[in-house]
Design an enzyme around this catalytic site. Structure first.
Site, mmCIF file in Angstrom:
data_model
loop_
_atom_site.group_PDB
_atom_site.id
_atom_site.type_symbol
_atom_site.label_atom_id
_atom_site.label_comp_id
_atom_site.label_asym_id
_atom_site.label_seq_id
_atom_site.Cartn_x
_atom_site.Cartn_y
_atom_site.Cartn_z
ATOM 1 N N PHE A 147 42.454 28.883 52.089
ATOM 2 C CA PHE A 147 42.554 29.249 50.672
ATOM 3 C C PHE A 147 42.905 30.731 50.584
ATOM 4 C CE2 PHE A 147 39.735 25.673 51.156
ATOM 5 C CZ PHE A 147 39.956 24.859 50.066
ATOM 6 N N GLU A 148 43.897 31.066 49.749
ATOM 7 C CA GLU A 148 44.465 32.419 49.765
ATOM 8 C C GLU A 148 43.479 33.519 49.364
ATOM 9 O OE1 GLU A 148 47.713 31.722 47.152
ATOM 10 O OE2 GLU A 148 46.494 31.855 45.348
ATOM 11 N N CYS A 149 42.423 33.176 48.619
ATOM 12 C CA CYS A 149 41.463 34.218 48.244
ATOM 13 C C CYS A 149 40.709 34.743 49.465
ATOM 14 C CB CYS A 149 40.487 33.702 47.190
ATOM 15 S SG CYS A 149 39.526 32.270 47.720
#
Lengths: 242, 307
Positions: A41-43
């Site tokens: 997940f990019e976060c």
């Protein structure tokens, strides 16, 4: 649509999970046929098991608890550039016959008719994942001959254009609420690969802004199995994303 | 060490001026400094270049309030709701004023802040090759990898060194030493790239608490300009271990901001007629209490013993 998207994940895949529907698709895959998939997940989150409660955003507390890794964006997105991500999932507002996706500007950039939110991580995922899976609602205004703006590159002008631009990978499937499209032939144009139960070829073609050709061996998408539906209900208990 | 604890209004007025470039939210969906977003609007600071990879509805609010001249980011909207209505009005109709967009992807913005953080002249990247982002943002340059035998195009990203970064953290001491945990997005790159940093601390703790776990420190206090004690200062965004996301708040905002008048009513009710964060907490009252994470799931003890 979510179940069909989940089926694109192979067991053991390292999957880059985009905002909204892709989060649910990853969870369904993990609970059914892909128990060894890994979700990025990019976060800045890496997960094995899907989150224990419904997610509105990937940064919500249930996605943090029990994560395999809570780190920075660069550590996670860097894995894309390092070539370690098998599949990337994104949504989109507008897609064209070569799988280029626009989530930025409809109309002229200087004075857009519609200003869309922009890339987020989608351009990065589309450029650098080994295969790209897009999830979109299938409407004529969204499935266009040529997008106004390429936020997330597909096969660009088709053929070898993508590799000439310096990119590997590319779209593997476009999952819509009516059907599944896949690139085919030397031009790598999107073709109709399967039609979901309750939909038909003429209807799909009528909602597509280019002359959509069927693939040889065009079939009906297998309906969701009992196990897939159970997984979908387990991931999205409150029906937020259905 | 210097005591850096300040009320939010002073921290903002002393560290942010018209036309500044400011990072407001660096973690994508969580830890967005909405309390600072509201305070900037109340102070009427204009002409800002708002830098944020995503920051949910915060950037949209600032645009609608007329504080923004430029956006440097990857995504502006409402993560669970969809499009940003103020962003649309500004770009489509110039209302309330024109906004210049410096298009980025998350990774290109990450590289710009990374370069800024470490004084690199630029960073090469493979992403955004083939994307119109590399064309619509003239800051990027195309080049060939000088180390590659075969032709290998890359995009060069110039550094970003914002004037200010406002960053929520779970806990800090009065000197600006802070712990942040959970997914970090670009919070550390932002903290190191910015000229000045304001921390919004959910909790103020004794210096010994922060010093007990130096691996969890975001940045040491000598790099911090001000610390504000704002429990729930990231509301309606979530904060790991502290606050759940207020989904209804985002949904309501998305609905009412569909029209300019609806947004202005919202702005009056939630920002302009709310003098400060204490009043905001009071207005939310039970609703904020319900979002507070009360359970505990502590990490294992981490020891730094020397003998």
């Amino acid at each position: 649509m979510i179940v069909a998207a989940a089926r694109e994940i192979a067991d053991g895949d390292v999957v880059f999970v985009g905002m909204r529907l892709p989060i649910v698709a990853y969870g369904v895959a993990r609970l059914t046929h892909a128990p060894n998939a890994v979700g990025l997940f990019e976060c800045g989150i890496v997960r094995y098991a899907p989150a224990g409660a419904v997610l509105y955003t990937m940064g919500d507390p249930p996605n943090q608890m029990g994560a395999a890794w809570a780190t920075g964006l660069i550590q996670v997105m860097g894995q894309l550039q390092r070539g370690r991500v098998d599949a990337g999932f994104i949504g989109g507002a507008e897609i064209d016959r070569f799988g280029n996706i626009n989530t930025s500007y409809i109309g002229d950039i200087a004075k857009p008719r519609v200003k869309l939110p922009g890339s987020g991580g989608a351009a990065d995922i589309a450029a650098m994942a080994k295969r790209l899976i897009a999830i979109m609602n299938h409407q004529k205004r969204r499935f266009v001959e040529k997008v106004d703006y390429v936020t997330s590159p597909g096969f660009l002008d088709g053929g070898e254009a993508r590799s000439k631009a310096g990119l590997g990978g590319g779209p593997a499937a476009v999952i819509t609420d009516r059907c599944i499209l896949r690139p085919h032939g030397p031009r790598k144009e999107l073709h109709l690969a399967s039609v979901h139960p309750g939909h038909n070829v003429d209807e799909v073609r009528g909602h597509t802004g280019w002359d959509l050709k069927p693939l040889p061996g065009l079939a009906e998408t297998a309906p969701p199995s009992r196990a897939e539906l159970a997984a979908l209900h387990a991931i999205d208990k409150e029906g937020v994303w259905r | 060490m210097k005591d850096k604890l300040l009320p939010l209004d002073r921290a903002i007025s002393e560290n942010l001026g018209p036309g500044d470039a400011v990072v407001l939210g660096a973690c994508l969906e969580p830890d967005i400094p909405f309390a600072a977003t509201y305070e900037i609007i109340r102070q009427g600071i204009g002409g800002l270049n708002v830098i944020a990879p995503i920051s949910d509805a915060s950037t949209d609010m600032l645009i609608g309030a007329g504080c923004v001249a430029e956006v440097t980011g990857a995504w502006v909207g409402n993560v669970s709701g969809g499009l940003g209505h103020n962003y649309r009005r500004a770009l489509e109709d110039g209302e309330p004023g024109p906004v210049i967009v410096h298009d980025h992807s998350n990774f290109s913005l990450a590289m710009a802040l990374l370069a800024g953080a470490h004084g690199m002249p630029y960073v090469p990247l493979r992403s955004i090759l083939g994307s119109d982002i590399a064309r619509s943002n003239p800051a990027f340059r195309r080049a060939e990898n000088p180390f590659s035998e075969a032709r290998e195009p890359v995009v060069l990203v110039p550094p970003l060194q914002p004037d200010l970064a406002v960053l929520p953290v779970q806990r800090a001491d009065r000197h600006g030493n802070a712990h942040h945990w959970g997914s970090a997005g670009l919070i550390q790159e932002s903290a190191l790239a910015a000229e000045k940093v304001i921390l919004l601390a959910d909790e103020i703790v004794d210096a010994e608490v922060i010093a007990s776990d130096p691996s969890r420190v975001l940045i040491p206090g000598y790099l911090v300009a001000a610390v504000c004690h704002l429990p729930g200062g990231a509301h309606p965004s979530p904060m790991t271990g502290r606050w759940r996301r207020d989904n209804q708040f985002f949904e309501d905002y998305h609905r009412v901001s569909r029209t300019r008048d609806g947004f202005l009513d919202w702005l009056r009710e939630w920002v302009l007629e709310v003098p400060d964060h204490a009043a905001y907490q009071k207005k939310l009252s039970q609703r904020l209490d319900d979002l507070r994470i009360t359970g505990t799931a502590p990490a294992a003890i981490t020891s730094y013993a020397v003998a």
